[in-house]
Design a protein around this motif. Structure first.
Motif, PDB file in Angstrom:
ATOM      1  N   SER A   1       0.777  -1.039   0.256  1.00  0.00           N
ATOM      2  CA  SER A   1       0.187   0.365  -0.217  1.00  0.00           C
ATOM      3  C   SER A   1       0.486   1.199   0.084  1.00  0.00           C
ATOM      4  O   SER A   1       0.657   2.208  -0.578  1.00  0.00           O
ATOM      5  N   MET A   2       2.017   1.573   0.486  1.00  0.00           N
ATOM      6  CA  MET A   2       3.037   1.941   1.595  1.00  0.00           C
ATOM      7  C   MET A   2       3.750   2.783  -0.295  1.00  0.00           C
ATOM      8  O   MET A   2       3.457   3.798  -0.785  1.00  0.00           O
ATOM      9  N   ALA A   3       3.803   1.561  -0.869  1.00  0.00           N
ATOM     10  CA  ALA A   3       4.796   1.876  -2.569  1.00  0.00           C
ATOM     11  C   ALA A   3       3.578   1.957  -3.427  1.00  0.00           C
ATOM     12  O   ALA A   3       4.118   2.877  -4.215  1.00  0.00           O
ATOM     13  N   GLN A   4       2.035   1.339  -3.647  1.00  0.00           N
ATOM     14  CA  GLN A   4       1.531   2.096  -4.493  1.00  0.00           C
ATOM     15  C   GLN A   4       1.488   3.918  -4.460  1.00  0.00           C
ATOM     16  O   GLN A   4       1.234   4.621  -5.381  1.00  0.00           O
ATOM     17  N   LEU A   5       1.460   4.060  -3.074  1.00  0.00           N
ATOM     18  CA  LEU A   5       0.962   6.068  -2.777  1.00  0.00           C
ATOM     19  C   LEU A   5       1.974   6.512  -3.381  1.00  0.00           C
ATOM     20  O   LEU A   5       2.020   7.377  -4.065  1.00  0.00           O
ATOM     21  N   ILE A   6       2.898   5.619  -3.053  1.00  0.00           N
ATOM     22  CA  ILE A   6       4.532   6.613  -3.474  1.00  0.00           C
ATOM     23  C   ILE A   6       4.584   6.808  -5.634  1.00  0.00           C
ATOM     24  O   ILE A   6       4.944   7.529  -5.810  1.00  0.00           O
ATOM     25  N   ASP A   7       3.653   4.683  -6.268  1.00  0.00           N
ATOM     26  CA  ASP A   7       4.334   5.057  -6.861  1.00  0.00           C
ATOM     27  C   ASP A   7       3.565   5.841  -8.188  1.00  0.00           C
ATOM     28  O   ASP A   7       3.841   6.862  -8.910  1.00  0.00           O
ATOM     29  N   GLU A   8       1.875   5.676  -7.884  1.00  0.00           N
ATOM     30  CA  GLU A   8       0.957   6.507  -8.015  1.00  0.00           C
ATOM     31  C   GLU A   8       0.188   7.825  -7.636  1.00  0.00           C
ATOM     32  O   GLU A   8      -0.355   8.502  -8.360  1.00  0.00           O
ATOM     33  N   LEU A   9       0.797   8.238  -6.600  1.00  0.00           N
ATOM     34  CA  LEU A   9       1.181  10.087  -6.291  1.00  0.00           C
ATOM     35  C   LEU A   9       2.283  10.336  -5.980  1.00  0.00           C
ATOM     36  O   LEU A   9       2.502  11.642  -6.961  1.00  0.00           O
ATOM     37  N   PHE A  10       3.759   9.896  -5.755  1.00  0.00           N
ATOM     38  CA  PHE A  10       4.506  11.170  -5.186  1.00  0.00           C
ATOM     39  C   PHE A  10       4.989  11.100  -6.726  1.00  0.00           C
ATOM     40  O   PHE A  10       5.590  11.782  -7.003  1.00  0.00           O
ATOM     41  N   ILE A  11       5.955   9.709  -7.147  1.00  0.00           N
ATOM     42  CA  ILE A  11       6.474   9.946  -8.404  1.00  0.00           C
ATOM     43  C   ILE A  11       5.498  10.291  -9.302  1.00  0.00           C
ATOM     44  O   ILE A  11       6.551  11.034 -10.508  1.00  0.00           O
ATOM     45  N   LYS A  12       4.765  10.055  -9.187  1.00  0.00           N
ATOM     46  CA  LYS A  12       3.511  10.117 -10.452  1.00  0.00           C
ATOM     47  C   LYS A  12       4.217  12.679 -10.982  1.00  0.00           C
ATOM     48  O   LYS A  12       4.140  12.052 -12.100  1.00  0.00           O
ATOM     49  N   HIS A  13       3.930  12.551  -9.683  1.00  0.00           N
ATOM     50  CA  HIS A  13       3.745  14.444 -10.365  1.00  0.00           C
ATOM     51  C   HIS A  13       5.098  14.333 -10.046  1.00  0.00           C
ATOM     52  O   HIS A  13       5.340  16.276 -10.501  1.00  0.00           O
ATOM     53  N   PHE A  14       6.094  14.033  -9.061  1.00  0.00           N
ATOM     54  CA  PHE A  14       7.015  14.586  -8.716  1.00  0.00           C
ATOM     55  C   PHE A  14       8.310  14.267  -9.835  1.00  0.00           C
ATOM     56  O   PHE A  14       9.663  14.475 -10.131  1.00  0.00           O
ATOM     57  N   ASP A  15       8.244  12.707 -10.488  1.00  0.00           N
ATOM     58  CA  ASP A  15       8.832  12.658 -11.518  1.00  0.00           C
ATOM     59  C   ASP A  15      10.158  13.087 -11.997  1.00  0.00           C
ATOM     60  O   ASP A  15       9.810  14.271 -12.335  1.00  0.00           O
ATOM     61  N   ASN A  16      11.286  12.625 -11.880  1.00  0.00           N
ATOM     62  CA  ASN A  16      12.618  13.167 -12.439  1.00  0.00           C
ATOM     63  C   ASN A  16      13.535  12.347 -12.975  1.00  0.00           C
ATOM     64  O   ASN A  16      13.064  10.995 -12.007  1.00  0.00           O
ATOM     65  N   GLU A  17      14.603  12.116 -13.489  1.00  0.00           N
ATOM     66  CA  GLU A  17      15.761  10.898 -12.902  1.00  0.00           C
ATOM     67  C   GLU A  17      15.866  10.727 -12.272  1.00  0.00           C
ATOM     68  O   GLU A  17      16.166   9.095 -11.836  1.00  0.00           O
ATOM     69  N   LEU A  18      16.726  11.205 -10.975  1.00  0.00           N
ATOM     70  CA  LEU A  18      16.555  10.896 -10.144  1.00  0.00           C
ATOM     71  C   LEU A  18      16.251  10.470  -8.907  1.00  0.00           C
ATOM     72  O   LEU A  18      16.655   9.137  -8.124  1.00  0.00           O
ATOM     73  N   LEU A  19      15.010  10.584  -8.798  1.00  0.00           N
ATOM     74  CA  LEU A  19      13.965  10.631  -8.144  1.00  0.00           C
ATOM     75  C   LEU A  19      13.739   8.622  -8.388  1.00  0.00           C
ATOM     76  O   LEU A  19      13.089   7.523  -7.678  1.00  0.00           O
ATOM     77  N   ARG A  20      13.257   8.611 -10.160  1.00  0.00           N
ATOM     78  CA  ARG A  20      13.056   7.638 -10.548  1.00  0.00           C
ATOM     79  C   ARG A  20      13.984   6.676 -10.608  1.00  0.00           C
ATOM     80  O   ARG A  20      12.936   4.970 -10.703  1.00  0.00           O
TER      81      ARG A  20
END
Length: 347
Positions: free
Chosen positions: A26-45
């Motif tokens: 659930s935590m991984a999904q929150l990070i993937d579908e919310l935080f990384i989706k909107h903050f996306d950049n090469e380092l975060l990825r």
């Protein structure tokens, strides 16, 4: 490729629950579908627990700041954009160009995911506008009633150009004191929103990133810049007292020269507040050599964020470190440190 989850995160009507901070799927999904989706950049990825980046030659400036505010959304911004602007501005006050941000979220169980997404989208937009990516972070969830919706801590790293030495202990007698624009906008906007106060004109927070304005000042007269400070909690009065204490000097400011919007002044009179002590999130105080004051003032006024800039006073020798103000009536009064919390939970 991002992982596909059997049931997408319900960003429309779902809520944060304890599993979102439990370290599992659930935590991984929150990070993937919310935080990384909107903050996306090469380092975060890279999905690491840290961000690895090359360090440019020169001096680095680093600052960290915790952001708590009620309400979470207010005219002119929200806790997301505030968390970006607040830390970027702290880094910029060293004359630095911000490079990267880190963000830590403490979420309260029950926070609507729709509200969290709005905050993250706003935060991402502020970071993109500033050219400063969010490259690493952390998320925790606390039980219902043990938080205030969301707390955000951001850390920023920036590069200070060669030949620039800006510090709170460099003010000297004879230096000029400048402010980049009208004071009190942010604090009054928050108070009005929190208490559902209606004024004839909507008062909007001044929350904004200031590093572009600082870069113009550095380009204009780098050697003449002594101190920069963003007058957030405690307002202009506290910022000046901090600088006077650090530098071991006194200051005299002129009430008639301090820019305050009429609607902010009127609201402060109604609420019993002094604009000098009300928080700002998009203004800076500049202490500089007097000979360069007019040039730096002109540079401020040519920038969109400094059009209402003014020279408001001067630094004097004073072993007591007092900040004094020449009043509209021609007398003088001490502008002391604030006592207690005049406007709680403002940033």
């Amino acid at each position: 490729m991002p992982e596909r989850y059997a049931i997408p995160l319900n960003l429309k009507s779902g809520h944060v629950d304890l599993s979102h901070g439990g370290g599992g799927r659930s935590m991984a999904q929150l990070i993937d579908e919310l935080f990384i989706k909107h903050f996306d950049n090469e380092l975060l990825r890279q999905h690491n627990d840290q961000a690895l980046f090359k360090v440019p030659a020169g001096r680095l400036a680093i600052s960290t700041d915790g952001h708590v505010i009620s309400p979470l959304f207010f005219p002119g911004g929200d806790i997301g954009s505030l968390a970006v602007h607040g830390t970027l501005n702290d880094v910029a006050m060293a004359g630095a160009k911000p490079l990267y941000l880190a963000a830590g979220f403490i979420l309260e169980e029950g926070l609507p995911l729709a509200d969290l997404e709005k905050i993250v989208i706003s935060m991402a937009a502020a970071a993109r506008a500033a050219g400063t990516p969010i490259v690493t972070g952390d998320t925790k969830v606390v039980e219902r009633g043990k938080g205030d919706g969301v707390f955000i801590t951001t850390t920023g790293v920036g590069l200070v150009p060669e030949g620039v030495t800006i510090s709170g202990d460099r003010a000297e007698p004879g230096c000029a004191i400048l402010v980049s624009g009208s004071i009190g906008d942010h604090g009054v906007a928050i108070m009005a929103s929190r208490e559902n106060l209606q004024f004839q004109t909507t008062i909007v927070s001044d929350s904004v990133a200031l590093h572009g304005l600082v870069a113009d000042l550095v380009a204009t007269a780098p050697a003449a810049l002594r101190c920069l400070r963003d007058p957030t909690r405690g307002g202009l009065a506290t910022a000046l007292n901090e600088l006077a204490k650090q530098s071991g000097v006194g200051m005299v400011i002129d009430e008639a020269k301090i820019p305050v919007k009429p609607e902010v002044k009127a609201a402060c009179e109604i609420l019993g507040l002094d604009p000098l002590y009300v928080a700002n999130e998009g203004k800076l105080v500049c202490i500089c050599d007097a000979a360069a004051a007019d040039d730096l003032l002109a540079a401020m006024r040519q920038h969109p964020l400094g059009q209402d800039a003014a020279i408001i006073g001067e630094v004097i020798a004073d072993q007591h470190g007092f900040v004094q103000m020449t009043t509209a009536f021609g007398g003088r009064r001490i502008v002391d440190w604030p006592v207690g919390e005049q406007l709680p939970r403002i940033c």
